[in-house]
Design a protein around this motif. Structure first.
Motif, short mmCIF file in Angstrom:
data_model
loop_
_atom_site.label_atom_id
_atom_site.label_comp_id
_atom_site.label_asym_id
_atom_site.label_seq_id
_atom_site.Cartn_x
_atom_site.Cartn_y
_atom_site.Cartn_z
N ILE A 34 -13.65 -13.97 -14.94
CA ILE A 34 -13.30 -12.75 -14.20
C ILE A 34 -12.81 -13.19 -12.83
O ILE A 34 -13.49 -13.98 -12.14
N SER A 35 -11.63 -12.73 -12.46
CA SER A 35 -11.12 -12.96 -11.11
C SER A 35 -11.50 -11.72 -10.30
O SER A 35 -10.85 -10.68 -10.40
N ALA A 36 -12.58 -11.86 -9.55
CA ALA A 36 -13.14 -10.71 -8.82
C ALA A 36 -12.46 -10.54 -7.48
O ALA A 36 -12.09 -11.53 -6.82
N TRP B 203 -8.02 -5.69 4.21
CA TRP B 203 -6.65 -5.76 3.71
C TRP B 203 -6.58 -5.40 2.22
O TRP B 203 -5.71 -4.65 1.77
N MET B 204 -7.53 -5.91 1.45
CA MET B 204 -7.54 -5.65 0.01
C MET B 204 -7.78 -4.15 -0.25
O MET B 204 -7.11 -3.54 -1.07
N ALA B 205 -8.75 -3.57 0.47
CA ALA B 205 -9.06 -2.15 0.27
C ALA B 205 -7.85 -1.30 0.65
O ALA B 205 -7.57 -0.29 0.02
N HIS B 206 -7.13 -1.73 1.67
CA HIS B 206 -5.95 -1.01 2.13
C HIS B 206 -4.81 -1.09 1.11
O HIS B 206 -4.11 -0.11 0.85
N SER B 207 -4.64 -2.29 0.50
CA SER B 207 -3.44 -2.55 -0.30
C SER B 207 -3.64 -2.36 -1.80
O SER B 207 -2.66 -2.24 -2.54
N ALA B 208 -4.88 -2.40 -2.28
CA ALA B 208 -5.12 -2.33 -3.73
C ALA B 208 -4.78 -0.93 -4.26
O ALA B 208 -5.01 0.07 -3.57
N ALA C 161 -9.66 -4.05 -8.30
CA ALA C 161 -9.08 -2.75 -7.94
C ALA C 161 -7.55 -2.79 -8.03
O ALA C 161 -6.87 -1.98 -7.41
N GLY C 162 -7.03 -3.77 -8.78
CA GLY C 162 -5.59 -3.85 -9.03
C GLY C 162 -4.81 -4.64 -8.00
O GLY C 162 -3.57 -4.73 -8.08
N TYR C 163 -5.49 -5.25 -7.05
CA TYR C 163 -4.77 -5.93 -5.95
C TYR C 163 -3.79 -6.99 -6.45
O TYR C 163 -2.68 -7.13 -5.91
N HIS C 164 -4.16 -7.71 -7.52
CA HIS C 164 -3.30 -8.81 -8.01
C HIS C 164 -1.93 -8.32 -8.47
O HIS C 164 -0.99 -9.08 -8.56
#
Ligand code: NAD
Length: 273
Positions: free
Chosen positions: A183-185, A205-210, A245-248
């Motif tokens: 799992i890539s968390a 940044w992740m919460a903003h962009s995901a 949360a879909g960031y990738h």
């Protein structure tokens, strides 16, 4: 409902109640499995608090994964057969995390890859003698293994190696009926994460962009882990599943025009050594 009644799990990587491994262990127990923990000596007192009044914990056995004798002893100590192996282990020396990767010493590089990547080979190798046919192995990785994440430094290379090992090991253990996945968390506040410089900004940044506009939790990861470790994923192996949360999936955040740094204010490139 996933039913793991009668299944037994080996879980490495519980250091505190925030550990991703602890969330996975609890999720396995909710599904009916029993759990044996492999732990690092320095976390014994925290572990003792966690295992108190948990009938689903079979035992806890000290094991430093960089010490071959410890790993041999671990597998000689745990009795009977198992169905699940969780590897949630990572470490890089602070000296390697605090400087740009171009300053990484060979010794720090070797330590990071020994603990964070090679240990998956070592644990899987010894686990083969105790795992039932159809068992499932899971490790934890991070986006820094695929792309540059500031502050992650040598750990990115360690995770890239780990992800390749998932594919290599899947090919080796598959014919015996075993599966291995990762799992890539997304970023989660834990003891290990606290060593990554700038971690709070990465969370923001992740919460903003995901796409889901939030960070993931240990619970999000544990639920996906339960799927991969159960028979519902019987046809899945060699896979890296992003639980972030879909960031990738995002190349450029939708509101780039509001957050881009004007050219005049952009920091100059640091000088080369
Ligand atoms: P954590 O600090 O709770 O867990 C790290 C574990 O590694 C600890 O239990 C520690 O004892 C163990 N460990 C380190 N060196 C060891 C050794 N020599 N022998 C045995 N155990 C050793 O942190 P966590 O965030 O839950 O980390 C678990 C896994 O999840 C790691 O692989 C980490 O890279 C990965 N991960 C974490 C995040 C995050 O943001 N927290 C994101 C993606 C992936």
């Amino acid at each position: 409902m996933i039913n793991l009644q009668g299944k037994r799990a080996l879980v490495f990587g519980v250091a505190s109640e925030d550990s991703i491994a602890w969330a996975i262990a609890q999720k396995l127990a909710q599904a009916g499995a029993t759990v044996t923990l492999g732990y690092q000596k320095r976390f014994l007192s925290r572990l003792m608090q966690l295992v108190k009044d948990k009938p689903w914990i079979e035992s806890w056995v000290e094991c430093d994964v960089t010490v071959e004798e410890d790993v041999k002893k671990f597998f000689a100590t745990v009795k009977g057969r198992y169905d699940v192996l969780v590897h949630a282990i990572a470490f890089a020396p602070a000296t390697a995390l605090q400087k740009p990767i171009i300053f990484t010493t060979a010794e720090d590089f070797a330590t990071a890859l020994n603990v964070s990547s090679y240990s998956l080979i070592r644990l899987t190798h010894y686990a083969m003698s105790v795992l039932n046919k159809g068992s499932s192995v899971l490790t934890l990785t991070y986006l820094g293994g695929e792309r540059v994440v500031p502050g992650y430094r040598v750990m990115g290379t360690a995770k890239a190696a780990l992800e390749n090992l998932v594919r290599e090991l899947a090919a080796v253990v598959g014919p015996a009926g075993h599966r291995i996945n990762a799992i890539s968390a997304g970023p989660i506040r834990t003891l290990a994460a606290s060593g990554v410089p700038g971690f709070d900004s990465i969370l923001d940044w992740m919460a903003h962009s995901a796409p889901l506009k939030r960070n993931v939790t240990q619970e999000d990861v544990a639920k996906a882990a339960l799927f991969l470790l159960s028979d519902l994923a019987s046809g899945v192996t060699g896979e890296i599943l992003h639980v972030d949360a879909g960031y990738h999936a995002v190349g450029v955040p939708p509101d780039l025009d509001k957050i881009v740094v004007p050219k005049a204010q952009a920091a100059p490139n640091p000088p080369m050594p």
